[in-house]
Design a protein around this motif. Structure first.
Motif, PDB file in Angstrom:
ATOM      1  N   UNK A  29      -8.070  -7.880 -14.061  1.00 30.37           N
ATOM      2  CA  UNK A  29      -6.725  -7.326 -13.890  1.00 30.37           C
ATOM      3  C   UNK A  29      -5.939  -8.238 -12.968  1.00 30.37           C
ATOM      4  N   UNK A  30      -4.702  -8.550 -13.342  1.00 26.44           N
ATOM      5  CA  UNK A  30      -3.891  -9.497 -12.576  1.00 26.44           C
ATOM      6  C   UNK A  30      -2.517  -8.914 -12.272  1.00 26.44           C
ATOM      7  N   UNK A  31      -2.078  -9.121 -11.040  1.00 23.83           N
ATOM      8  CA  UNK A  31      -0.783  -8.644 -10.564  1.00 23.83           C
ATOM      9  C   UNK A  31       0.078  -9.826 -10.158  1.00 23.83           C
ATOM     10  N   UNK A  32       1.313  -9.872 -10.657  1.00 32.63           N
ATOM     11  CA  UNK A  32       2.298 -10.864 -10.245  1.00 32.63           C
ATOM     12  C   UNK A  32       3.424 -10.139  -9.521  1.00 32.63           C
ATOM     13  N   UNK A  33       3.662 -10.510  -8.271  1.00 33.53           N
ATOM     14  CA  UNK A  33       4.708  -9.877  -7.461  1.00 33.53           C
ATOM     15  C   UNK A  33       4.557  -8.366  -7.462  1.00 33.53           C
ATOM     16  N   UNK A  34       3.337  -7.898  -7.338  1.00 33.29           N
ATOM     17  CA  UNK A  34       3.067  -6.477  -7.499  1.00 33.29           C
ATOM     18  C   UNK A  34       3.597  -5.606  -6.375  1.00 33.29           C
ATOM     19  N   UNK A  35       4.166  -4.463  -6.752  1.00 28.08           N
ATOM     20  CA  UNK A  35       4.531  -3.419  -5.786  1.00 28.08           C
ATOM     21  C   UNK A  35       3.258  -2.621  -5.523  1.00 28.08           C
ATOM     22  N   UNK A  36       2.372  -3.201  -4.716  1.00 30.18           N
ATOM     23  CA  UNK A  36       1.002  -2.702  -4.614  1.00 30.18           C
ATOM     24  C   UNK A  36       0.832  -1.523  -3.672  1.00 30.18           C
ATOM     25  N   UNK A  37       1.873  -1.169  -2.946  1.00 27.15           N
ATOM     26  CA  UNK A  37       1.814  -0.036  -2.016  1.00 27.15           C
ATOM     27  C   UNK A  37       2.867   0.989  -2.426  1.00 27.15           C
ATOM     28  N   UNK A  38       2.421   2.102  -2.999  1.00 26.37           N
ATOM     29  CA  UNK A  38       3.346   3.123  -3.497  1.00 26.37           C
ATOM     30  C   UNK A  38       4.169   3.724  -2.368  1.00 26.37           C
ATOM     31  N   UNK A  39       3.524   4.059  -1.253  1.00 30.36           N
ATOM     32  CA  UNK A  39       4.255   4.698  -0.156  1.00 30.36           C
ATOM     33  C   UNK A  39       5.330   3.773   0.401  1.00 30.36           C
ATOM     34  N   UNK A  40       5.016   2.497   0.551  1.00 28.35           N
ATOM     35  CA  UNK A  40       5.999   1.556   1.053  1.00 28.35           C
ATOM     36  C   UNK A  40       7.156   1.385   0.059  1.00 28.35           C
ATOM     37  N   UNK A  65       8.152   3.621  -2.093  1.00 29.54           N
ATOM     38  CA  UNK A  65       8.921   4.864  -2.024  1.00 29.54           C
ATOM     39  C   UNK A  65       9.888   4.854  -0.857  1.00 29.54           C
ATOM     40  N   UNK A  66       9.411   4.476   0.308  1.00 31.91           N
ATOM     41  CA  UNK A  66      10.267   4.468   1.492  1.00 31.91           C
ATOM     42  C   UNK A  66      11.426   3.488   1.342  1.00 31.91           C
ATOM     43  N   UNK A  67      11.180   2.380   0.670  1.00 30.79           N
ATOM     44  CA  UNK A  67      12.220   1.361   0.518  1.00 30.79           C
ATOM     45  C   UNK A  67      13.271   1.736  -0.515  1.00 30.79           C
ATOM     46  N   UNK A  68      12.864   2.496  -1.514  1.00 29.71           N
ATOM     47  CA  UNK A  68      13.781   2.723  -2.639  1.00 29.71           C
ATOM     48  C   UNK A  68      14.369   4.123  -2.689  1.00 29.71           C
ATOM     49  N   UNK A  97       7.452  11.541 -10.893  1.00 29.37           N
ATOM     50  CA  UNK A  97       6.229  10.735 -11.037  1.00 29.37           C
ATOM     51  C   UNK A  97       5.066  11.348 -10.260  1.00 29.37           C
ATOM     52  N   UNK A  98       5.320  11.696  -8.987  1.00 24.53           N
ATOM     53  CA  UNK A  98       4.267  12.214  -8.104  1.00 24.53           C
ATOM     54  C   UNK A  98       4.667  13.573  -7.542  1.00 24.53           C
ATOM     55  N   UNK A  99       3.687  14.419  -7.341  1.00 25.12           N
ATOM     56  CA  UNK A  99       3.963  15.704  -6.712  1.00 25.12           C
ATOM     57  C   UNK A  99       4.419  15.502  -5.275  1.00 25.12           C
ATOM     58  N   UNK A 100       3.756  14.577  -4.555  1.00 21.80           N
ATOM     59  CA  UNK A 100       4.123  14.261  -3.174  1.00 21.80           C
ATOM     60  C   UNK A 100       4.178  12.740  -3.018  1.00 21.80           C
ATOM     61  N   UNK A 101       5.302  12.105  -3.365  1.00 23.36           N
ATOM     62  CA  UNK A 101       5.358  10.641  -3.348  1.00 23.36           C
ATOM     63  C   UNK A 101       5.158  10.023  -1.980  1.00 23.36           C
ATOM     64  N   UNK A 102       5.418  10.766  -0.908  1.00 19.10           N
ATOM     65  CA  UNK A 102       5.236  10.224   0.439  1.00 19.10           C
ATOM     66  C   UNK A 102       3.791  10.354   0.916  1.00 19.10           C
ATOM     67  N   UNK A 103       2.943  10.936   0.075  1.00 23.96           N
ATOM     68  CA  UNK A 103       1.570  11.202   0.497  1.00 23.96           C
ATOM     69  C   UNK A 103       0.579  10.742  -0.572  1.00 23.96           C
ATOM     70  N   UNK A 104       0.769   9.513  -1.041  1.00 24.05           N
ATOM     71  CA  UNK A 104      -0.085   8.976  -2.097  1.00 24.05           C
ATOM     72  C   UNK A 104      -1.376   8.386  -1.531  1.00 24.05           C
ATOM     73  N   UNK A 105      -1.329   7.916  -0.292  1.00 24.90           N
ATOM     74  CA  UNK A 105      -2.497   7.260   0.305  1.00 24.90           C
ATOM     75  C   UNK A 105      -3.722   8.163   0.225  1.00 24.90           C
ATOM     76  N   UNK A 154      -5.114   9.036  -2.546  1.00 22.83           N
ATOM     77  CA  UNK A 154      -5.147   9.731  -3.830  1.00 22.83           C
ATOM     78  C   UNK A 154      -5.609   8.786  -4.939  1.00 22.83           C
ATOM     79  N   UNK A 155      -5.648   9.303  -6.152  1.00 20.85           N
ATOM     80  CA  UNK A 155      -6.051   8.494  -7.295  1.00 20.85           C
ATOM     81  C   UNK A 155      -4.993   7.460  -7.682  1.00 20.85           C
ATOM     82  N   UNK A 156      -3.843   7.472  -7.035  1.00 21.39           N
ATOM     83  CA  UNK A 156      -2.813   6.465  -7.286  1.00 21.39           C
ATOM     84  C   UNK A 156      -2.827   5.355  -6.239  1.00 21.39           C
ATOM     85  N   UNK A 157      -3.692   5.465  -5.249  1.00 24.33           N
ATOM     86  CA  UNK A 157      -3.776   4.488  -4.164  1.00 24.33           C
ATOM     87  C   UNK A 157      -4.774   3.393  -4.541  1.00 24.33           C
ATOM     88  N   UNK A 158      -4.313   2.147  -4.583  1.00 27.79           N
ATOM     89  CA  UNK A 158      -5.158   1.059  -5.076  1.00 27.79           C
ATOM     90  C   UNK A 158      -6.383   0.810  -4.204  1.00 27.79           C
TER      91      UNK A 158
END
Length: 266
Positions: free
Chosen positions: A150-161, A163-166, A180-188, A190-194
């Motif tokens: 699996x390869x990431x180019x310029x990846x937005x690899x931190x969902x919480x960060x 979210x806070x920026x956008x 998208x998320x029930x609690x987007x500020x609390x992804x760390x 979870x199954x969405x946290x890389x």
């Protein structure tokens, strides 16, 4: 090479979808090629396949429109599959479409039933840019039995960060975080946290190989630097590459060639 656009009804998304598929052919690149440089095309056993993901604002046509992916697919003898995920971060959304299910279950089943694509894990890869860079790692680490690399180019690899920026972005965020998320500020954690997914795969002993690259002038550079530090602390063998560049197609065009060389060295 063959370049095809497919339209079919998706049961997981409950609508008709567009999918672009590139199939390399022995003599299809409009170039005169010597006998020594022609590759064998394993149609009987199945071609290796790359699921190539778009970023925010993009769709199934992005890589075809803005890069030379057809030429690179021909060079590396790899099938390439591109579909749309809207701005979903490739999730089964809390209130929305099931894009994770679509990309990991329905789409592979569809293309493998029609095209000469390998069903083996060692021949199956995923890569993407920006939101799709996160998506590539998310799919790979969520379904490690399915993807070899699996390869990431310029990846937005931190969902919480991200979210806070956008969330208060001028003109509005491209992401409907509440859908998208029930609690987007609390992804760390979870199954969405890389990192959570990485640790789970490492413990199970089934990590896919990982690659990530980012331009030093990119606004997601800090996310990638943090990810590198976290993986280094774990003794990870993930390949990290950085160099001059921004969040744009000049960088992605250059580095998708490096990704393919890493996935399928000539």
């Amino acid at each position: 090479m063959a370049s095809m656009n497919c339209h079919y009804y998706s049961f997981s998304l409950k609508r008709t979808v567009d999918v672009n598929v590139i199939i390399p052919t022995p003599e299809g690149n409009e170039q005169i090629t010597s006998e020594e440089t022609k590759k064998a095309y394993p149609y009987d056993t199945g071609l290796p396949v790359l699921y190539l993901l778009h970023g925010a604002y993009g769709d199934y046509s992005s890589w075809m429109r803005f890069s030379n992916i057809e030429r690179y697919a021909q060079k590396h003898c790899v099938a390439v599959v591109m579909a749309s995920a809207d701005n979903s971060f490739y999730q089964d959304m809390y209130l929305g479409n099931n894009y994770f299910t679509f990309f990991t279950e329905e789409l592979p089943a569809f293309v493998k039933s029609i095209f000469p694509i390998s069903k083996r894990r060692e021949d199956t890869f995923v890569a993407g840019l920006s939101m799709g860079g996160y998506g590539a790692w998310f799919l790979g680490l969520s379904k490690p039995e399915q993807y070899a690399k699996a390869a990431s180019l310029s990846g937005a690899l931190d969902i919480e960060m991200t979210y806070e920026r956008t969330k208060n972005e001028e003109g509005g965020s491209p992401f409907r975080w509440d859908l998208i998320f029930k609690n987007p500020a609390d992804v760390k954690g979870s199954d969405a946290d890389l990192i959570t997914l990485y640790d789970r795969c490492e413990k199970a002993g089934n990590l896919p190989e990982l690659y990530f690259a980012c331009g030093t002038e990119d606004f997601v550079y800090d996310m990638n630097a943090v990810m590198k530090a976290q993986l280094d602390a774990r003794g990870s063998k993930a390949v990290y590459v950085e160099g001059p560049g921004n969040h744009d197609w000049d960088f992605w065009e250059a580095y998708i060639q490096k990704v393919l060389q890493w996935m399928l060295p000539l």
